[in-house]
Scaffold this motif. Structure first.
Motif, PDB file in Angstrom:
ATOM      1  N   SER A 136       0.719  -1.421   0.258  1.00 29.40           N
ATOM      2  CA  SER A 136       0.102  -0.167   0.015  1.00 29.40           C
ATOM      3  C   SER A 136       0.859   1.263  -0.159  1.00 29.40           C
ATOM      4  CB  SER A 136      -0.988   0.179   1.464  1.00 29.40           C
ATOM      5  OG  SER A 136      -0.184  -0.011   2.419  1.00 29.40           O
ATOM      6  N   GLU A 137       2.074   1.322   0.014  1.00 33.93           N
ATOM      7  CA  GLU A 137       3.102   2.361   0.192  1.00 33.93           C
ATOM      8  C   GLU A 137       3.684   2.549  -0.909  1.00 33.93           C
ATOM      9  OE1 GLU A 137       4.922   2.990   4.003  1.00 33.93           O
ATOM     10  OE2 GLU A 137       2.931   2.542   5.229  1.00 33.93           O
ATOM     11  N   MET A 138       3.705   1.809  -2.074  1.00 41.71           N
ATOM     12  CA  MET A 138       4.558   1.876  -3.281  1.00 41.71           C
ATOM     13  C   MET A 138       4.061   3.185  -4.091  1.00 41.71           C
ATOM     14  SD  MET A 138       4.784  -2.080  -4.689  1.00 41.71           S
ATOM     15  CE  MET A 138       5.854  -1.575  -6.117  1.00 41.71           C
ATOM     16  N   THR A 139       5.034   3.762  -4.612  1.00 42.33           N
ATOM     17  CA  THR A 139       4.720   5.073  -5.479  1.00 42.33           C
ATOM     18  C   THR A 139       3.877   4.508  -6.657  1.00 42.33           C
ATOM     19  OG1 THR A 139       6.316   6.047  -4.728  1.00 42.33           O
ATOM     20  CG2 THR A 139       5.524   6.963  -6.630  1.00 42.33           C
ATOM     21  N   GLY A 140       2.653   4.989  -7.229  1.00 44.66           N
ATOM     22  CA  GLY A 140       1.881   4.615  -8.407  1.00 44.66           C
ATOM     23  C   GLY A 140       1.509   3.078  -8.460  1.00 44.66           C
ATOM     24  N   GLU A 141       1.165   2.725  -9.324  1.00 44.12           N
ATOM     25  CA  GLU A 141       0.510   1.625  -9.428  1.00 44.12           C
ATOM     26  C   GLU A 141       1.405   0.281  -9.556  1.00 44.12           C
ATOM     27  OE1 GLU A 141      -2.725   0.058  -9.534  1.00 44.12           O
ATOM     28  OE2 GLU A 141      -3.155   2.074  -8.510  1.00 44.12           O
ATOM     29  N   PRO A 142       1.532  -0.706  -8.945  1.00 40.14           N
ATOM     30  CA  PRO A 142       2.528  -1.621  -9.061  1.00 40.14           C
ATOM     31  C   PRO A 142       2.649  -2.351 -10.484  1.00 40.14           C
ATOM     32  CG  PRO A 142       1.502  -2.162  -7.190  1.00 40.14           C
ATOM     33  CD  PRO A 142       0.668  -1.031  -7.834  1.00 40.14           C
ATOM     34  N   LEU A 143       3.519  -2.953 -11.028  1.00 39.68           N
ATOM     35  CA  LEU A 143       3.696  -3.470 -12.048  1.00 39.68           C
ATOM     36  C   LEU A 143       2.799  -4.714 -12.241  1.00 39.68           C
ATOM     37  CD1 LEU A 143       7.477  -3.073 -13.288  1.00 39.68           C
ATOM     38  CD2 LEU A 143       5.458  -1.623 -13.989  1.00 39.68           C
ATOM     39  N   SER A 144       2.803  -5.275 -10.960  1.00 39.45           N
ATOM     40  CA  SER A 144       1.863  -6.528 -10.763  1.00 39.45           C
ATOM     41  C   SER A 144       1.727  -6.862  -9.555  1.00 39.45           C
ATOM     42  CB  SER A 144       2.690  -7.850 -11.323  1.00 39.45           C
ATOM     43  OG  SER A 144       2.075  -8.838 -11.016  1.00 39.45           O
ATOM     44  N   VAL A 145       0.595  -7.223  -9.261  1.00 38.81           N
ATOM     45  CA  VAL A 145       0.144  -7.627  -7.843  1.00 38.81           C
ATOM     46  C   VAL A 145      -0.604  -9.200  -7.859  1.00 38.81           C
ATOM     47  CG1 VAL A 145      -1.242  -7.216  -5.635  1.00 38.81           C
ATOM     48  CG2 VAL A 145      -0.498  -5.430  -7.058  1.00 38.81           C
ATOM     49  N   VAL A 146      -0.060 -10.003  -7.060  1.00 30.58           N
ATOM     50  CA  VAL A 146      -0.469 -11.416  -7.181  1.00 30.58           C
ATOM     51  C   VAL A 146      -1.078 -11.615  -5.928  1.00 30.58           C
ATOM     52  CG1 VAL A 146      -0.288 -13.864  -7.631  1.00 30.58           C
ATOM     53  CG2 VAL A 146       1.006 -11.982  -8.898  1.00 30.58           C
ATOM     54  N   GLU A 147      -2.431 -11.755  -5.590  1.00 30.52           N
ATOM     55  CA  GLU A 147      -2.752 -12.076  -4.223  1.00 30.52           C
ATOM     56  C   GLU A 147      -3.339 -13.498  -4.209  1.00 30.52           C
ATOM     57  OE1 GLU A 147      -4.723  -8.007  -2.744  1.00 30.52           O
ATOM     58  OE2 GLU A 147      -6.189  -8.979  -4.271  1.00 30.52           O
ATOM     59  N   ASP A 148      -2.952 -14.431  -3.142  1.00 30.69           N
ATOM     60  CA  ASP A 148      -3.134 -15.591  -3.015  1.00 30.69           C
ATOM     61  C   ASP A 148      -3.692 -16.042  -1.731  1.00 30.69           C
ATOM     62  OD1 ASP A 148      -2.780 -18.523  -3.135  1.00 30.69           O
ATOM     63  OD2 ASP A 148      -0.768 -18.466  -3.219  1.00 30.69           O
ATOM     64  N   PRO A 149      -4.998 -16.046  -1.436  1.00 29.00           N
ATOM     65  CA  PRO A 149      -5.420 -16.466  -0.136  1.00 29.00           C
ATOM     66  C   PRO A 149      -5.330 -17.981   0.139  1.00 29.00           C
ATOM     67  CG  PRO A 149      -7.349 -15.979  -1.731  1.00 29.00           C
ATOM     68  CD  PRO A 149      -5.915 -15.465  -2.464  1.00 29.00           C
ATOM     69  N   HIS A 150      -5.192 -18.607  -0.544  1.00 27.91           N
ATOM     70  CA  HIS A 150      -4.838 -20.111  -0.518  1.00 27.91           C
ATOM     71  C   HIS A 150      -3.653 -20.309   0.076  1.00 27.91           C
ATOM     72  CE1 HIS A 150      -8.601 -21.327  -2.732  1.00 27.91           C
ATOM     73  NE2 HIS A 150      -8.089 -20.439  -3.770  1.00 27.91           N
ATOM     74  N   GLY A 151      -2.734 -19.583  -0.297  1.00 27.66           N
ATOM     75  CA  GLY A 151      -1.157 -19.733   0.141  1.00 27.66           C
ATOM     76  C   GLY A 151      -0.728 -18.740   1.434  1.00 27.66           C
ATOM     77  N   ALA A 152      -1.793 -17.641   1.556  1.00 31.73           N
ATOM     78  CA  ALA A 152      -1.505 -16.779   2.370  1.00 31.73           C
ATOM     79  C   ALA A 152      -0.284 -15.706   1.980  1.00 31.73           C
ATOM     80  CB  ALA A 152      -1.320 -17.265   4.103  1.00 31.73           C
ATOM     81  N   LEU A 153      -0.272 -15.430   0.633  1.00 28.65           N
ATOM     82  CA  LEU A 153       0.927 -14.933   0.268  1.00 28.65           C
ATOM     83  C   LEU A 153       0.266 -13.854  -0.753  1.00 28.65           C
ATOM     84  CD1 LEU A 153       3.170 -18.004  -1.103  1.00 28.65           C
ATOM     85  CD2 LEU A 153       3.513 -16.506   0.804  1.00 28.65           C
ATOM     86  N   VAL A 154       1.141 -12.735  -0.865  1.00 26.07           N
ATOM     87  CA  VAL A 154       0.812 -11.613  -1.980  1.00 26.07           C
ATOM     88  C   VAL A 154       2.091 -11.209  -2.202  1.00 26.07           C
ATOM     89  CG1 VAL A 154       1.116  -9.812  -0.216  1.00 26.07           C
ATOM     90  CG2 VAL A 154      -0.093  -9.274  -2.362  1.00 26.07           C
ATOM     91  N   THR A 155       2.190 -10.745  -3.746  1.00 24.96           N
ATOM     92  CA  THR A 155       3.356 -10.619  -4.526  1.00 24.96           C
ATOM     93  C   THR A 155       3.215  -9.245  -5.203  1.00 24.96           C
ATOM     94  OG1 THR A 155       4.145 -12.972  -4.729  1.00 24.96           O
ATOM     95  CG2 THR A 155       5.038 -11.473  -6.281  1.00 24.96           C
ATOM     96  N   VAL A 156       4.000  -8.504  -5.150  1.00 31.05           N
ATOM     97  CA  VAL A 156       4.011  -7.137  -5.723  1.00 31.05           C
ATOM     98  C   VAL A 156       5.355  -7.147  -6.347  1.00 31.05           C
ATOM     99  CG1 VAL A 156       2.589  -6.001  -4.103  1.00 31.05           C
ATOM    100  CG2 VAL A 156       5.093  -6.074  -3.622  1.00 31.05           C
ATOM    101  N   THR A 157       5.263  -6.342  -7.767  1.00 29.16           N
ATOM    102  CA  THR A 157       6.479  -6.134  -8.452  1.00 29.16           C
ATOM    103  C   THR A 157       6.523  -4.377  -8.856  1.00 29.16           C
ATOM    104  OG1 THR A 157       6.197  -8.268  -9.565  1.00 29.16           O
ATOM    105  CG2 THR A 157       7.778  -6.676 -10.823  1.00 29.16           C
ATOM    106  N   GLY A 158       7.679  -3.897  -8.820  1.00 37.31           N
ATOM    107  CA  GLY A 158       7.772  -2.539  -9.165  1.00 37.31           C
ATOM    108  C   GLY A 158       9.131  -2.176  -9.603  1.00 37.31           C
ATOM    109  N   ARG A 159       9.420  -1.043  -9.969  1.00 34.67           N
ATOM    110  CA  ARG A 159      10.752  -0.708 -10.044  1.00 34.67           C
ATOM    111  C   ARG A 159      11.275   0.032  -9.163  1.00 34.67           C
ATOM    112  NH1 ARG A 159       7.045   2.146 -13.410  1.00 34.67           N
ATOM    113  NH2 ARG A 159       6.602   1.370 -15.397  1.00 34.67           N
ATOM    114  N   ASP A 160      12.507   0.321  -9.127  1.00 36.47           N
ATOM    115  CA  ASP A 160      13.374   1.025  -8.004  1.00 36.47           C
ATOM    116  C   ASP A 160      12.668   2.110  -7.510  1.00 36.47           C
ATOM    117  OD1 ASP A 160      15.774  -0.578  -8.151  1.00 36.47           O
ATOM    118  OD2 ASP A 160      16.616   0.775  -9.726  1.00 36.47           O
TER     119      ASP A 160
END
Length: 342
Positions: A49-73
């Protein structure tokens, strides 16, 4: 819900902690243990929630209790970027892939921050951005801890040079292995700013074996792949070095037609903190590949399984499906050339 869909096993087994044998100086070994302990205590729950702008990707996974975000420097606040680079350092210290003595001498608690970059006229073209490193990080939604990381490192060239230019700066993999990986793909409209090095494909070494453990590498591959798609041709070639049954296997399964160079003897100067990584019994092989034209198909298969909408009922079924498509594609395109092109 099948056993493959459960977020954890009934009695997960904790992964053993490697011994810190990389430092000759006892003070360096103590420092390495302190750095590892520091990063194991950190939580990144608010990072998405604190990244600048929209992440390049967000993968939400309630089955695995994981979330993955991708962004630039530039999209990550400095404290989070230092934390991710610190996770990388801590994992390499645990694996003895980085010199504890060098880390101690530098009083480092994270890998070096990226240098600010400037690319002329880059904003004049729609959907093109100044070249920056791309980071994919997987977090446990229960604890906020980093569970996995992979990076795509951009070229050090300030200008977008032809891939066969004698003036281009070699990527670290090319320098370590003494090979030219990019020249074979030289052509009009394709330059060093379209090439990215696949780096630090890491899963938290302390994770217990279980479904979450299995899901992390697929989160990383999916997040990276979706970012590449979202950048609309800005990333066109991926290179790096990796071991046959780890990153190379995952990349092949998601459609990358890898050109792997055999028979190299990689090494770094003794003064380089990363020198220990090439002293292993099994050494990573250098590879390069264009981004697959059908990468979106592979991404959909992986994402649908992670979000629970797939008709596939196990990871083995996912892998079998991906492998069958990859074999058909490779058969149509012909075998990749191999050999030590020094």
């Amino acid at each position: 819900m099948s056993a493959a869909r459960r977020s954890t096993e009934a009695a997960p087994r904790r992964a053993p902690a490697p011994e810190h044998t990389g430092g000759r100086d006892p003070r360096a070994r103590r420092y390495a243990r302190d750095i590892v302990s520091l990063h194991e205590r950190l939580s990144y729950r608010r990072l998405p929630s604190e990244m600048t702008g929209e992440p390049l990707s967000v993968v939400e996974d309630p089955h695995g209790a994981l979330v993955t975000v991708t962004g630039r420097d530039s999209q990550f606040p400095a404290r989070y970027l230092k934390g991710m680079l610190g996770f990388r350092l801590a994992q390499y210290l645990r694996l003895n892939w980085i010199s504890a003595d060098a880390v101690h001498r530098a009083a480092a608690f994270h890998e070096p921050l990226p240098r600010p970059r400037a690319v002329e006229n880059v904003h004049a073209v729609e959907n093109v951005h100044a070249v920056e490193n791309i980071h994919t990080v997987t977090l446990c939604t229960r604890t906020g801890k980093i569970r996995g990381y992979v990076g795509l490192a951009c070229s050090a060239d300030q200008e977008n040079l032809p891939l066969d230019s004698g003036g281009r700066i070699p990527f670290p993999t090319e320098a370590a292995h003494g090979v030219d990986l990019l020249g074979r793909y030289a052509g009009p409209g394709l330059g060093t700013h379209h090439a990215y090095e696949f780096k630090r494909f890491l899963r938290d070494q302390t994770m217990p074996r279980g479904e979450q453990y299995v899901r992390v590498p697929w989160h990383l591959i999916l997040g990276m792949g979706e970012a590449v798609l979202g950048l609309r041709g800005a990333v066109r070639i991926v290179l790096g070095d990796a071991k046959e049954h780890v990153a190379l296997r995952h990349l092949r399964l998601v459609g990358f037609d890898l050109h792997v160079v055999e028979g190299t003897s990689p090494a770094l100067a003794e003064s380089d903190p990363m020198a220990p990584i090439y002293r292993q019994t099994v050494v990573a092989k250098p590879f390069v590949a264009p981004v697959p034209t059908d990468v979106v198909w592979y991404q959909r298969v992986v994402r649908s399984y992670l979000d629970g909408t797939s008709e596939l009922t196990s990871w083995q079924a996912v892998i079998t499906t991906l492998a069958a498509r990859s074999r058909r594609t490779a058969h149509r395109s012909g075998p990749a050339q191999e050999g030590a092109s020094r």
